[in-house]
Design an enzyme around this catalytic site. Structure first.
Site, short mmCIF file in Angstrom:
data_model
loop_
_atom_site.label_atom_id
_atom_site.label_comp_id
_atom_site.label_asym_id
_atom_site.label_seq_id
_atom_site.Cartn_x
_atom_site.Cartn_y
_atom_site.Cartn_z
N ARG A 1 7.82 0.39 -4.67
CA ARG A 1 8.28 1.53 -5.54
C ARG A 1 9.00 0.91 -6.67
O ARG A 1 8.60 1.58 -7.83
CB ARG A 1 9.02 2.59 -4.65
N LYS B 1 1.06 -3.70 9.07
CA LYS B 1 2.45 -3.26 8.19
C LYS B 1 2.85 -2.94 9.61
O LYS B 1 2.56 -1.60 9.98
CB LYS B 1 2.03 -2.48 7.24
N ASN C 1 9.35 -6.89 2.59
CA ASN C 1 9.64 -5.16 2.02
C ASN C 1 10.23 -4.85 1.92
O ASN C 1 11.67 -5.28 3.26
CB ASN C 1 7.93 -4.50 2.33
N GLY C 2 10.81 -4.04 1.50
CA GLY C 2 12.00 -3.40 0.69
C GLY C 2 13.12 -3.39 -0.24
O GLY C 2 13.82 -4.91 -0.01
N ASP C 3 13.37 -2.91 -1.00
CA ASP C 3 14.33 -3.16 -2.17
C ASP C 3 13.91 -4.20 -2.85
O ASP C 3 14.99 -4.95 -3.14
CB ASP C 3 16.11 -3.32 -1.48
N PRO D 1 0.79 -1.81 -0.03
CA PRO D 1 -0.10 0.33 0.65
C PRO D 1 0.78 1.88 0.09
O PRO D 1 1.86 1.56 0.88
CB PRO D 1 -0.45 -0.30 1.30
N MET D 2 0.31 2.43 -1.03
CA MET D 2 1.15 3.17 -1.15
C MET D 2 0.21 5.13 -1.49
O MET D 2 -0.30 4.56 -2.35
CB MET D 2 2.41 3.09 -1.95
N ALA D 3 0.36 5.65 -0.56
CA ALA D 3 -0.23 6.79 -0.11
C ALA D 3 -0.44 7.39 -1.86
O ALA D 3 1.07 7.81 -2.28
CB ALA D 3 -0.58 6.98 0.93
N CYS E 1 4.40 3.60 8.07
CA CYS E 1 4.79 4.65 6.88
C CYS E 1 5.81 5.76 8.27
O CYS E 1 4.95 5.82 8.67
CB CYS E 1 3.43 5.59 7.01
#
Length: 330
Positions: free
Chosen positions: A225, A139, A200-202, A16-18, A100
């Site tokens: 991303r 999360k 999660n991450g990279d 999820p990304m705002a 976040c």
């Protein structure tokens, strides 16, 4: 990966990304292989539920199951009420945001700032889990800062509170998105829990996804991303995990068709002029890793209406597919 009654396949999910994971983008990522796609962060304060932004964020009509909605806030009862409200409006999984790192979120003691108060974390999780009959996920980050990497303690609180699955971003809050994600803490969390854990991450390639799964032992990987402008990464990762072989990259024509479908969906969902404006950042992401990035953005940013945006994008990609010089596409 099993979350409550839902079997999440493939085990590659959209973070999820705002401002990014709106309904058009979630639908696209699911079509292109994401096993789960949570909504943008929705605020728990009921005063804002009927704003245009919140109504868009709470629109799940036509989404395939399971529908996961992320909520954010600081007050246990308010978050419990928000969970009930979203379940009443279609949510099948409730996800709580404690990951976040954004300043405006943390200044309100929401998001990853909550990790500084473990007693409050326990009250929030118990309140939300007790308020709804659907699975509740969480999360988090690995901690607040490098001296307070308390992700493992938060993870135990989560499991004890009845959380159905836990996603962990491999950075502390004060790192934001700088440096490199570390997976040792995620591996320790997975080893200590019985519930599913998502790393999660990279994670930006099929090979990296396979490496993180092997290194940490987690049940799934979460991509954020790296999916911006590259939503086909989900099918690439899923294929590699299933077969050990890499899919060929999408052709120019396929990228064009995916992008045009995304633009049409954004225009239909938001209307004018908002749809055109929101589409510009996605157009920039699609072109980000291409040599013609600057030329493409200069062309499509001229568009002031949906028809113009569609026409310029179509003409540009058709010229690329035909092998015409970029100056001709302009």
């Amino acid at each position: 990966m099993q979350i409550g009654p839902y079997n999440i396949q493939p085990n590659v999910v959209l973070a999820p990304m705002a401002g990014v994971t709106d309904k058009p983008f979630r639908l696209l990522c699911k079509q292109l292989g994401a096993g789960l796609a949570a909504s943008e962060m929705t605020i728990s304060d009921p005063r804002f539920w009927n704003t245009r932004k919140s109504l868009h964020r709470m629109d799940h009509a036509g989404e395939p199951d399971p529908i996961s909605v992320q909520i954010a806030g600081t007050e246990p009862q308010q978050l419990a009420d928000a969970a009930r409200y979203n379940v009443d409006h279609g949510a099948q999984i409730i996800d709580i945001n404690m990951g976040c790192p954004a300043k405006k979120v943390c200044n309100a003691w929401a998001g990853s700032a909550l990790m500084r108060d473990e007693d409050l974390v326990a009250r929030i999780l118990s309140a939300v889990v007790g308020a709804v009959d659907v699975p509740v996920t969480l999360k988090i980050r690995t901690g607040w800062d490098c001296d307070h990497r308390n992700g493992p303690r938060i993870a135990h609180i989560a499991e004890d509170s009845g959380i159905a699955a836990l996603a962990v971003h491999g950075r502390t809050r004060d790192q934001h998105y700088t440096g490199s994600a570390e997976y040792e803490t995620i591996a320790a969390i997975k080893a200590a829990l019985r519930i599913p854990v998502i790393a999660n991450g990279d994670i930006d390639s099929p090979q990296k996804a396979a490496h993180v799964l092997a290194q940490t032992g987690v049940d799934a990987v979460m991509i954020g991303r790296a999916a911006q402008g590259r939503p086909w990464i989900f099918r690439e990762v899923a294929h590699y995990l299933a077969t050990g072989t890499l899919l060929p990259p999408p052709t120019i024509e396929e990228v064009r068709d995916i992008l045009l479908g995304h633009l049409h969906a954004l225009h239909a969902f938001y209307g004018e002029p908002q749809g055109v404006r929101i589409a510009r950042k996605h157009l920039g992401w699609y072109a980000r890793d291409r040599p013609e990035n600057a030329a493409f953005r200069a062309i499509v940013n001229r568009a002031e209406d949906p028809a113009g945006q569609i026409a310029l994008t179509t003409d540009y990609f058709n010229a690329l597919a035909a092998g015409e010089p970029l100056s001709s596409a302009a």
